[in-house]
Design a protein around this motif. Structure first.
Motif, short mmCIF file in Angstrom:
data_model
loop_
_atom_site.label_atom_id
_atom_site.label_comp_id
_atom_site.label_asym_id
_atom_site.label_seq_id
_atom_site.Cartn_x
_atom_site.Cartn_y
_atom_site.Cartn_z
N ILE A 1 0.84 -1.20 0.00
CA ILE A 1 0.00 0.00 0.00
C ILE A 1 0.87 1.25 0.00
CG2 ILE A 1 -1.61 1.34 1.41
CD1 ILE A 1 -2.93 -1.38 2.13
N ALA A 2 1.94 1.25 0.80
CA ALA A 2 2.85 2.40 0.82
C ALA A 2 3.48 2.61 -0.56
CB ALA A 2 3.93 2.21 1.88
N CYS A 3 3.85 1.53 -1.22
CA CYS A 3 4.43 1.63 -2.58
C CYS A 3 3.40 2.19 -3.56
CB CYS A 3 4.95 0.28 -3.05
SG CYS A 3 6.44 -0.26 -2.19
N ALA A 4 2.15 1.75 -3.44
CA ALA A 4 1.10 2.26 -4.32
C ALA A 4 0.88 3.75 -4.09
CB ALA A 4 -0.20 1.49 -4.11
N PHE A 5 0.90 4.17 -2.83
CA PHE A 5 0.76 5.59 -2.53
C PHE A 5 1.96 6.38 -3.06
CE2 PHE A 5 -2.84 4.61 -0.01
CZ PHE A 5 -3.49 5.80 0.30
N ASP A 6 3.16 5.78 -3.00
CA ASP A 6 4.35 6.44 -3.55
C ASP A 6 4.14 6.77 -5.02
OD1 ASP A 6 5.84 6.42 -1.21
OD2 ASP A 6 6.89 4.55 -1.71
N VAL A 7 3.61 5.81 -5.76
CA VAL A 7 3.35 6.01 -7.18
C VAL A 7 2.27 7.07 -7.39
CG1 VAL A 7 2.48 4.90 -9.28
CG2 VAL A 7 4.13 3.70 -7.82
N ALA A 8 1.23 7.02 -6.57
CA ALA A 8 0.11 7.95 -6.73
C ALA A 8 0.53 9.40 -6.49
CB ALA A 8 -1.02 7.57 -5.77
N VAL A 9 1.38 9.65 -5.50
CA VAL A 9 1.77 11.04 -5.21
C VAL A 9 2.97 11.50 -6.03
CG1 VAL A 9 0.83 10.94 -2.87
CG2 VAL A 9 3.27 10.54 -3.24
N GLY A 10 3.63 10.57 -6.69
CA GLY A 10 4.83 10.92 -7.46
C GLY A 10 4.62 12.03 -8.47
#
Length: 155
Positions: free
Chosen positions: A37-46
């Motif tokens: 989930i943290a990795c998915a959020f990293d991509v989303a806010v990138g």
């Protein structure tokens, strides 16, 4: 993607508290899903985070303020970030770079910087001084946010 020190400690703590193999598997699964989930959020806010060259430009542009008082630095940095039409948000890594650019600045500067960090799950007391406790999130908080928003998160 590596686990942060805090994430590793939390996973080890859950494993230590497990009383059976099922609890151990559940603890490991939870750590894995929080990481995903943290990795998915990293991509989303990138896409919303300031381009690296803008961050370097801001650090250079307000460096002259470091000669004066930290209050002047905080207001100059805040104004400069607020004046950006796009890309005014920072990553935790960029926040670290800005904080290192002004090592003698006071807590006002840290608040200006860390309040604009989007990947709050990456803020740590080691890299972001005492203000990480104001702005930092635990990865488990991301899971709670998703659940409250109505997304199915199986942990």
């Amino acid at each position: 993607v590596e686990l942060s020190h805090d994430e590793a400690e939390a996973a080890l703590q859950r494993l230590a508290e497990a009383t059976c193999r099922t609890d151990q598997v559940r603890a490991l699964r939870r750590a894995s899903e929080e990481r995903q989930i943290a990795c998915a959020f990293d991509v989303a806010v990138g896409a919303l985070i300031m381009p690296p060259q803008h961050c370097r430009h801001i650090a250079k542009s307000v460096r002259w303020c470091a000669m004066g008082t930290s209050g002047k630095l905080a207001s100059a940095l805040s104004r400069m970030l607020d004046d950006l039409a796009e890309g005014c948000f920072l990553s935790a890594m960029q926040a670290t770079q800005l904080m290192q650019a002004f090592p003698n600045a006071n807590h006002e500067v840290w608040h200006v910087v860390c309040s604009r960090v989007l990947d709050k799950w990456r803020l740590s007391p080691e890299s972001h001084s005492q203000v990480a406790c104001y702005y930092g999130w635990e990865p488990s908080y991301l899971v709670r946010l998703l659940r409250q928003a109505g997304f199915a998160v199986a942990l």
